[in-house]
Scaffold this motif. Structure first.
Motif, short mmCIF file in Angstrom:
data_model
loop_
_atom_site.label_atom_id
_atom_site.label_comp_id
_atom_site.label_asym_id
_atom_site.label_seq_id
_atom_site.Cartn_x
_atom_site.Cartn_y
_atom_site.Cartn_z
N ALA A 32 5.82 10.87 10.40
CA ALA A 32 5.53 9.44 10.15
C ALA A 32 5.31 8.73 11.48
CB ALA A 32 6.69 8.79 9.40
N ARG A 68 2.49 1.77 6.18
CA ARG A 68 1.90 2.54 5.08
C ARG A 68 0.50 2.05 4.75
NH1 ARG A 68 5.09 1.88 0.24
NH2 ARG A 68 4.15 3.81 -0.44
N CYS A 69 0.33 0.72 4.76
CA CYS A 69 -0.96 0.08 4.52
C CYS A 69 -0.83 -1.37 5.00
CB CYS A 69 -1.36 0.13 3.04
SG CYS A 69 -0.23 -0.72 1.91
#
Length: 113
Positions: A32, A68-69
């Motif tokens: 991540a 994430r977005c």
């Protein structure tokens, strides 16, 4: 780019120029990518892209966040300028991009669907 591996965690630091303006910007841990929150700031996490959304939690000083977005929302001024971009860091959790060092004034990942 420096890569360091320790006990299954890979940390990557990106530097874009000789002055190191983006040093320590990106760190990869267990797959991540995370970005640092502005130094000296606790950061409010909201349920949506604006201060009118419910406060979910506060991130402590020296936090790093995955993005994430991203989506447009309320315009906020912070240490990294004024932006209407909000970063989705987990389901139902948004932080203002004006407090996250992404190295960009635009999106650094896909728009939220």
């Amino acid at each position: 780019m420096a890569i360091e591996e320790t006990a299954g965690t890979v940390a990557t630091t990106a530097t874009t120029d000789a002055t190191g303006t983006l040093a320590d910007m990106v760190e990869t841990t267990a797959g991540a990518i995370t970005y640092p929150v502005a130094p000296g700031h606790e950061l409010n996490v909201r349920s949506g892209p604006g201060t009118n959304y419910r406060l979910v939690k506060r991130l402590p000083y020296n936090s790093r966040v995955p993005i994430r977005c991203q989506r447009h929302g309320q315009k906020i001024s912070g240490p990294y300028g004024t932006s209407d971009i909000w970063d989705n860091i987990a389901p139902g959790q948004y932080v203002s991009d004006a407090y996250v060092k992404t190295g960009s004034d635009g999106f650094v990942t896909a728009p939220c669907g």
